[in-house]
Design a protein around this motif. Structure first.
Motif, PDB file in Angstrom:
ATOM      1  N   LEU A  29     154.866 102.710  58.269  1.00 21.13           N
ATOM      2  CA  LEU A  29     155.848 103.678  57.769  1.00 21.13           C
ATOM      3  C   LEU A  29     157.084 103.823  58.650  1.00 21.13           C
ATOM      4  CD1 LEU A  29     153.537 106.445  56.276  1.00 21.13           C
ATOM      5  CD2 LEU A  29     155.341 105.225  55.052  1.00 21.13           C
ATOM      6  N   PRO A  30     156.942 103.924  59.983  1.00 25.35           N
ATOM      7  CA  PRO A  30     158.153 104.048  60.802  1.00 25.35           C
ATOM      8  C   PRO A  30     159.093 102.855  60.661  1.00 25.35           C
ATOM      9  CG  PRO A  30     156.216 104.666  62.071  1.00 25.35           C
ATOM     10  CD  PRO A  30     155.717 104.056  60.803  1.00 25.35           C
ATOM     11  N   TYR A  31     158.545 101.655  60.407  1.00 28.75           N
ATOM     12  CA  TYR A  31     159.397 100.486  60.246  1.00 28.75           C
ATOM     13  C   TYR A  31     160.179 100.554  58.933  1.00 28.75           C
ATOM     14  CZ  TYR A  31     156.882  98.631  64.240  1.00 28.75           C
ATOM     15  OH  TYR A  31     156.349  98.465  65.496  1.00 28.75           O
ATOM     16  N   LEU A  32     159.553 101.091  57.883  1.00 32.48           N
ATOM     17  CA  LEU A  32     160.272 101.276  56.628  1.00 32.48           C
ATOM     18  C   LEU A  32     161.386 102.296  56.804  1.00 32.48           C
ATOM     19  CD1 LEU A  32     157.246 101.311  54.159  1.00 32.48           C
ATOM     20  CD2 LEU A  32     158.923  99.482  54.466  1.00 32.48           C
ATOM     21  N   GLU A  33     161.131 103.326  57.608  1.00 33.54           N
ATOM     22  CA  GLU A  33     162.183 104.300  57.896  1.00 33.54           C
ATOM     23  C   GLU A  33     163.335 103.639  58.643  1.00 33.54           C
ATOM     24  OE1 GLU A  33     159.832 108.510  58.344  1.00 33.54           O
ATOM     25  OE2 GLU A  33     159.523 107.041  59.913  1.00 33.54           O
ATOM     26  N   ARG A  34     163.008 102.732  59.537  1.00 35.74           N
ATOM     27  CA  ARG A  34     164.065 102.021  60.273  1.00 35.74           C
ATOM     28  C   ARG A  34     164.927 101.198  59.318  1.00 35.74           C
ATOM     29  NH1 ARG A  34     161.321  99.484  65.753  1.00 35.74           N
ATOM     30  NH2 ARG A  34     160.344 101.385  66.537  1.00 35.74           N
ATOM     31  N   LEU A  35     164.290 100.518  58.360  1.00 30.08           N
ATOM     32  CA  LEU A  35     165.057  99.728  57.394  1.00 30.08           C
ATOM     33  C   LEU A  35     165.994 100.623  56.602  1.00 30.08           C
ATOM     34  CD1 LEU A  35     162.360  97.288  55.927  1.00 30.08           C
ATOM     35  CD2 LEU A  35     163.985  96.888  57.776  1.00 30.08           C
ATOM     36  N   ARG A  36     165.495 101.764  56.182  1.00 29.39           N
ATOM     37  CA  ARG A  36     166.305 102.706  55.399  1.00 29.39           C
ATOM     38  C   ARG A  36     167.500 103.203  56.195  1.00 29.39           C
ATOM     39  NH1 ARG A  36     163.267 108.029  54.902  1.00 29.39           N
ATOM     40  NH2 ARG A  36     164.051 108.095  57.041  1.00 29.39           N
ATOM     41  N   ASP A  37     167.280 103.516  57.468  1.00 26.39           N
ATOM     42  CA  ASP A  37     168.300 104.191  58.254  1.00 26.39           C
ATOM     43  C   ASP A  37     169.185 103.240  59.065  1.00 26.39           C
ATOM     44  OD1 ASP A  37     167.177 106.552  57.328  1.00 26.39           O
ATOM     45  OD2 ASP A  37     165.824 106.706  59.037  1.00 26.39           O
ATOM     46  N   HIS A  38     168.607 102.129  59.554  1.00 29.44           N
ATOM     47  CA  HIS A  38     169.344 101.247  60.460  1.00 29.44           C
ATOM     48  C   HIS A  38     170.334 100.372  59.702  1.00 29.44           C
ATOM     49  CE1 HIS A  38     169.926  98.978  64.209  1.00 29.44           C
ATOM     50  NE2 HIS A  38     169.954  97.901  63.452  1.00 29.44           N
ATOM     51  N   TRP A  39     169.858  99.710  58.643  1.00 33.99           N
ATOM     52  CA  TRP A  39     170.740  98.822  57.877  1.00 33.99           C
ATOM     53  C   TRP A  39     171.224  99.430  56.576  1.00 33.99           C
ATOM     54  CZ3 TRP A  39     166.859  94.889  59.762  1.00 33.99           C
ATOM     55  CH2 TRP A  39     167.414  94.107  60.772  1.00 33.99           C
ATOM     56  N   ARG A  40     170.665 100.581  56.199  1.00 35.08           N
ATOM     57  CA  ARG A  40     171.030 101.221  54.930  1.00 35.08           C
ATOM     58  C   ARG A  40     170.934 100.220  53.778  1.00 35.08           C
ATOM     59  NH1 ARG A  40     173.216 106.034  55.128  1.00 35.08           N
ATOM     60  NH2 ARG A  40     174.626 105.710  53.366  1.00 35.08           N
ATOM     61  N   LEU A  41     169.846  99.468  53.798  1.00 33.61           N
ATOM     62  CA  LEU A  41     169.607  98.482  52.763  1.00 33.61           C
ATOM     63  C   LEU A  41     169.012  99.164  51.534  1.00 33.61           C
ATOM     64  CD1 LEU A  41     169.441  95.428  51.979  1.00 33.61           C
ATOM     65  CD2 LEU A  41     167.104  95.464  52.877  1.00 33.61           C
ATOM     66  N   PRO A  42     169.610  99.005  50.351  1.00 31.67           N
ATOM     67  CA  PRO A  42     169.034  99.610  49.144  1.00 31.67           C
ATOM     68  C   PRO A  42     167.621  99.088  48.901  1.00 31.67           C
ATOM     69  CG  PRO A  42     171.266  98.831  48.719  1.00 31.67           C
ATOM     70  CD  PRO A  42     170.875  98.281  50.058  1.00 31.67           C
ATOM     71  N   MET A  43     166.712 100.006  48.542  1.00 30.00           N
ATOM     72  CA  MET A  43     165.323  99.638  48.295  1.00 30.00           C
ATOM     73  C   MET A  43     164.815 100.303  47.029  1.00 30.00           C
ATOM     74  SD  MET A  43     163.501  99.656  52.069  1.00 30.00           S
ATOM     75  CE  MET A  43     164.456 100.912  52.918  1.00 30.00           C
ATOM     76  N   LEU A  44     163.986  99.571  46.294  1.00 28.91           N
ATOM     77  CA  LEU A  44     163.258 100.095  45.152  1.00 28.91           C
ATOM     78  C   LEU A  44     161.787 100.032  45.532  1.00 28.91           C
ATOM     79  CD1 LEU A  44     163.863 101.187  42.327  1.00 28.91           C
ATOM     80  CD2 LEU A  44     163.588  98.873  41.436  1.00 28.91           C
ATOM     81  N   TYR A  45     161.164 101.202  45.684  1.00 26.37           N
ATOM     82  CA  TYR A  45     159.856 101.310  46.330  1.00 26.37           C
ATOM     83  C   TYR A  45     158.837 101.887  45.354  1.00 26.37           C
ATOM     84  CZ  TYR A  45     156.531 102.499  50.088  1.00 26.37           C
ATOM     85  OH  TYR A  45     155.422 102.592  50.903  1.00 26.37           O
ATOM     86  N   VAL A  46     157.805 101.120  45.044  1.00 26.45           N
ATOM     87  CA  VAL A  46     156.755 101.561  44.123  1.00 26.45           C
ATOM     88  C   VAL A  46     155.615 102.188  44.910  1.00 26.45           C
ATOM     89  CG1 VAL A  46     154.994 100.796  42.480  1.00 26.45           C
ATOM     90  CG2 VAL A  46     157.296  99.833  42.378  1.00 26.45           C
ATOM     91  N   SER A  47     155.163 103.370  44.470  1.00 27.44           N
ATOM     92  CA  SER A  47     154.039 104.017  45.141  1.00 27.44           C
ATOM     93  C   SER A  47     153.370 105.018  44.207  1.00 27.44           C
ATOM     94  CB  SER A  47     154.504 104.746  46.399  1.00 27.44           C
ATOM     95  OG  SER A  47     153.413 105.389  47.047  1.00 27.44           O
ATOM     96  N   HIS A  48     152.062 105.209  44.398  1.00 32.01           N
ATOM     97  CA  HIS A  48     151.378 106.314  43.732  1.00 32.01           C
ATOM     98  C   HIS A  48     150.873 107.318  44.771  1.00 32.01           C
ATOM     99  CE1 HIS A  48     148.000 103.557  44.647  1.00 32.01           C
ATOM    100  NE2 HIS A  48     147.297 104.657  44.769  1.00 32.01           N
TER     101      HIS A  48
END
Length: 366
Positions: free
Chosen positions: A171-190
């Motif tokens: 999870l912290p690495y996904l937060e880094r992707l969101r915040d560091h590069w501001r890369l748009p993501m489409l994330y599926v989860s239940h």
């Protein structure tokens, strides 16, 4: 901007979904299994051709049934991370990452060394996939997708196969992707906790249709969330900033609308961005300024709505300075207090019931 409006029949199941979200954003598709989340992502990826509709990204049409446009998956410049990492077993971590480099179709803005550093892959470069934990394999899969230089990253339940410890590792690495590069993501989860922690925008899926969509802070207030996640999950989500930390009390102070809240200070520091969840079941409504109570968090506000949840419960919305907080009270309490829109009231929240998660540019790199 990502814009999706598609219709597709799969046997008896009908997907009829539409949403739009600004980029960059982490858009979470949330819903029960079988609600159409993966089918929707596959349509965006070009792995499923819808019967009708259109899909566009930053103004470019990826699919338009009426115009006969259907870009092949390899030309859409999208990265896809599946539930299982799907690494090449005969290649070590470096080789798997370099495969991503060979697939890039645009000038590199994300370098190999950057990915290795951001995802903590340095110690793993010489190892084969069979020698990695589930969390490590998913980090490598993320790195491989990033090195293909995608303009949108698709993640289909990337943590579903991991146990709690491995999920917390990734999870912290996904937060880094969101915040560091501001890369748009489409994330599926239940998993609602993942959505609350990661998402900036949410699309609630229910039986092939979009039940609600919009910024996280707005969608969590929608009745559809209670239907999909259960009444216990209903509550406000606030993005805030730590203004002070008191080592003597072990509490940090964060802003919340026009007021402030005290939360457990562990891991927090002044200036850090945090995301707070205030569950409706843990918020008390007072119609007078609170005195002589052990509850230290009192947010002054105005009642904006009193909605009927059931014959015996009411969901009260309070504006506490531009931020909406929800409180679940009994029908009897609502009647005796005379709760009505426009009324002055206070939202009381115990510090221990606040979930604070460091996030955003102000959070320390983990």
């Amino acid at each position: 901007m990502i814009e999706v409006c598609v219709q597709h029949r799969l046997g008896e199941f009908v997907l009829d979904a539409a949403f739009a979200a600004p980029a960059p954003a982490l858009v979470a598709l949330f819903g029960a299994s079988g609600s159409g989340k993966t089918s929707l992502v596959n349509a965006v990826a070009g792995l499923l051709r819808p019967d009708a509709g259109r899909i566009s990204l930053d103004g470019e049409l990826l699919f338009d049934a009426a115009a006969g446009i259907d870009l092949p998956a390899e030309e859409r410049r999208l990265g896809y991370v599946f539930q299982d990492a799907r690494l090449f077993p005969h290649l070590d971590v470096r080789g798997n990452l370099e495969y991503g480099l060979r697939r890039q179709r645009a000038a590199a803005r994300i370098g190999f060394d950057d990915v290795v550093a951001l995802l903590g892959l340095g110690p793993l470069l010489g190892r084969r996939p069979r020698g990695l934990s589930g969390g490590e394999r998913q980090r490598v899969a993320l790195g491989r997708a990033l090195l293909a230089q995608p303009r949108l990253l698709l993640l289909d339940e990337p943590l579903a196969s991991l146990d709690v410890a491995r999920r917390e590792e990734v999870l912290p690495y996904l937060e880094r992707l969101r915040d560091h590069w501001r890369l748009p993501m489409l994330y599926v989860s239940h998993q609602l906790d993942e959505v609350l922690r990661l998402a900036t925008h949410v699309v609630l899926m229910e039986q092939g249709r979009v039940a609600a969509a919009g910024p996280l802070a707005e969608v969590v207030l929608q009745p559809a969330l209670g239907r999909l996640a259960g009444e216990a999950a209903v509550g406000a989500v606030l993005d805030s900033t730590v203004t002070a930390v008191d080592a003597a009390t072990g509490l940090a102070t964060v802003s919340a609308g026009a007021g402030r809240l005290r939360v457990p200070a562990a891991g927090l520091a002044p200036g850090m961005a945090v995301r707070l969840q205030l569950l409706a079941r843990e918020v008390i409504v007072a119609t007078q300024p609170p005195q002589g109570l052990s509850v230290r968090n009192a947010l002054a506000g105005t009642v904006t709505a009193v909605d009927v949840e059931s014959p015996h419960s009411r969901l009260v919305s309070l504006d506490v300075g531009g931020v909406i907080v929800l409180a679940r009270v009994t029908a009897l309490a609502a009647a005796e207090l005379g709760l009505a829109p426009g009324m002055r009231a206070w939202a009381l929240v115990k510090a221990v019931s606040l979930r604070a998660c460091a996030h955003g540019p102000g959070a320390p790199r983990r």
